[in-house]
Scaffold this motif. Structure first.
Motif, short mmCIF file in Angstrom:
data_model
loop_
_atom_site.label_atom_id
_atom_site.label_comp_id
_atom_site.label_asym_id
_atom_site.label_seq_id
_atom_site.Cartn_x
_atom_site.Cartn_y
_atom_site.Cartn_z
N VAL A 73 3.25 10.56 -2.37
CA VAL A 73 4.13 10.08 -1.30
C VAL A 73 3.75 10.70 0.03
O VAL A 73 3.66 10.02 1.06
N MET A 134 16.17 7.78 1.58
CA MET A 134 15.57 6.98 0.51
C MET A 134 16.30 5.64 0.42
O MET A 134 17.41 5.48 0.94
N VAL A 154 8.67 2.44 -11.64
CA VAL A 154 9.00 3.87 -11.54
C VAL A 154 7.77 4.70 -11.90
O VAL A 154 6.82 4.20 -12.52
N PRO A 155 7.77 5.98 -11.53
CA PRO A 155 6.67 6.87 -11.92
C PRO A 155 6.55 6.93 -13.45
O PRO A 155 7.56 6.91 -14.17
N ASP A 170 10.47 9.82 -8.32
CA ASP A 170 10.86 9.11 -7.10
C ASP A 170 12.19 9.59 -6.56
O ASP A 170 12.63 9.14 -5.50
N TRP A 172 15.22 9.28 -7.96
CA TRP A 172 16.40 8.51 -8.39
C TRP A 172 17.22 9.32 -9.40
O TRP A 172 16.65 9.92 -10.32
N MET A 188 1.60 5.79 -6.69
CA MET A 188 2.58 5.09 -5.87
C MET A 188 1.98 3.83 -5.25
O MET A 188 2.67 2.82 -5.08
N ALA A 202 11.21 -0.86 -5.72
CA ALA A 202 10.98 0.57 -5.95
C ALA A 202 11.94 1.37 -5.09
O ALA A 202 12.43 0.90 -4.06
N TYR A 203 12.21 2.59 -5.55
CA TYR A 203 13.03 3.53 -4.78
C TYR A 203 12.07 4.41 -4.00
O TYR A 203 11.31 5.19 -4.57
N LEU A 204 12.09 4.26 -2.66
CA LEU A 204 11.06 4.84 -1.82
C LEU A 204 11.65 5.53 -0.59
O LEU A 204 12.75 5.19 -0.14
N GLN A 236 17.27 12.80 0.72
CA GLN A 236 16.47 13.61 -0.19
C GLN A 236 15.95 14.84 0.55
O GLN A 236 15.31 14.72 1.60
#
Length: 263
Positions: A73, A134, A154-155, A170, A172, A188, A202-204, A236
Motif C-alpha cells: 500500500v 479508508m 481481500v489480501p 487491508d 477491515w 494489492m 476492495a477496502y482501500l 486507520q
C-alpha cells in the motif's frame, strides 16, 4: 531539560531577538504573533541544523542508502508522494508483510518502517503519526448496493498478532462484519486490476484511490461505496517503526510530516 533551565533559555532567546515570543494561556503558553513569525522564519535554519550530524556521517564519497520498509500500500503509492517533498538520495526499499517488517527492523535490516497493522516485537518502537481514511471502493456499477451484497477482493493471508482486533491486512474489522469474499490475492495491484475490471470491490485507503484515479479514464475510476463502518471506524492509524531507543533522524521526521499531509 528542567523547567527552570527551559524558562531561562526562553528568556535569553527573547532578549536576543528583541521581542516577546511567548505569552500565558491558561496554565500553559502560546506563541505571540511575533513568536509565530519567528518560528516560520527559522524553520529552515532549524532543519539545516538538525541535519548537521547526519551530513557529517554521510560523506559524498560513501553515501549509505536509507533503508525504508513497508508493505505494498505504501511502497507503491506513498513513495511517489514522499519523493515530491523529500530528497531521499540513495534508497533501499524493502517490502515485507506485517510481522516480518518488525523483525527486519529489530535485526537492523531496515531503518524505518511504515505500517497500519503493527505487530508487537521486542526491540522496536512504534509511533502513531497520523490517521488515514479508508473506504469501500469499486466501479459505479456497484453504487446503490448494500455493502453485504458487494463481492470483495481481500489480501490472501490475514495478519496475526496485532494488538487491535483488526485481522485483515487491508484493515477491515473482520470480527465485526463478515464480507462476501470472491477473490484473495497477494498483491494489492492485482486487487486494483480486479476492481478496475468491475469484478469486485476492495477496502482501500482514500489516498491510494485518489492517486490511482488520476491516471485512469473515467470508466475505470473507482468511487466510494456504502459502508457499515462509521467515519471514525474508517480512520486507520499509521505508525512509524524503528529500533528501540534510536534517536529520531531528519528522514524519520520528514516521513512523518509527509504521512500527515496525506490526510
Amino acid at each position: 531539560m528542567s523547567q527552570p533551565a527551559l524558562s531561562k533559555a526562553l528568556r535569553l532567546l527573547e532578549q536576543e531577538v528583541g521581542t516577546k515570543l511567548l505569552e500565558p494561556e491558561g496554565r500553559g503558553l502560546r506563541l505571540t504573533p511575533a513568536g509565530q513569525r519567528f518560528k516560520d522564519e527559522t524553520a529552515g535554519l532549524l532543519d539545516q541544523w538538525l541535519k548537521v550530524p547526519e551530513n557529517l556521517l554521510r560523506s559524498d564519497s560513501e553515501k549509505v542508502p536509507y533503508r525504508l520498509g513497508s508493505f505494498e500500500v505504501f511502497t507503491t503509492y506513498f513513495l511517489s508522494h514522499l519523493l515530491k517533498s523529500v530528497d531521499l538520495g540513495p534508497l533501499e526499499l524493502h517490502e515485507y508483510r506485517p510481522g516480518r517488517l518488525e523483525q527486519a527492523i529489530a535485526e537492523g535490516v531496515v531503518d524505518i518502517g511504515i505500517t497500519y497493522a503493527p505487530i508487537p516485537k521486542s526491540g522496536v518502537d512504534f509511533t502513531e503519526v497520523t490517521k488515514i481514511k479508508m473506504g469501500i471502493f469499486g466501479l459505479k456499477k456497484f453504487k446503490g448496493l448494500n455493502w453485504s451484497e458487494l463481492p470483495f477482493v481481500v489480501p490472501l493471508l490475514p495478519t496475526q498478532g496485532t494488538p487491535s482486533k483488526v485481522q485483515g491486512l487491508d484493515g477491515w474489522p473482520d470480527h465485526e462484519f463478515n464480507r462476501q469474499i470472491l477473490y484473495r490475492v497477494t498483491m494489492m495491484e492485482s486487487a486494483m486490476e480486479l476492481c478496475r475490471q468491475g469484478l469486485c470491490v476492495a477496502y482501500l485507503p482514500e489516498f491510494v484511490v485518489s492517486l490511482h484515479n488520476k491516471a485512469l479514464l473515467p470508466d475505470y475510476r473507482l468511487i466510494e461505496l456504502e459502508s457499515p463502518l462509521s467515519q471514525k471506524e474508517r480512520k486507520q492509524s499509521v505508525f512509524l517503526i524503528q529500533r528501540k531507543n534510536n534517536p529520531e533522524s531528519t528522514l524519520y521526521r520528514q516521513i512523518a510530516k509527509s504521512l500527515r499531509n496525506l490526510g
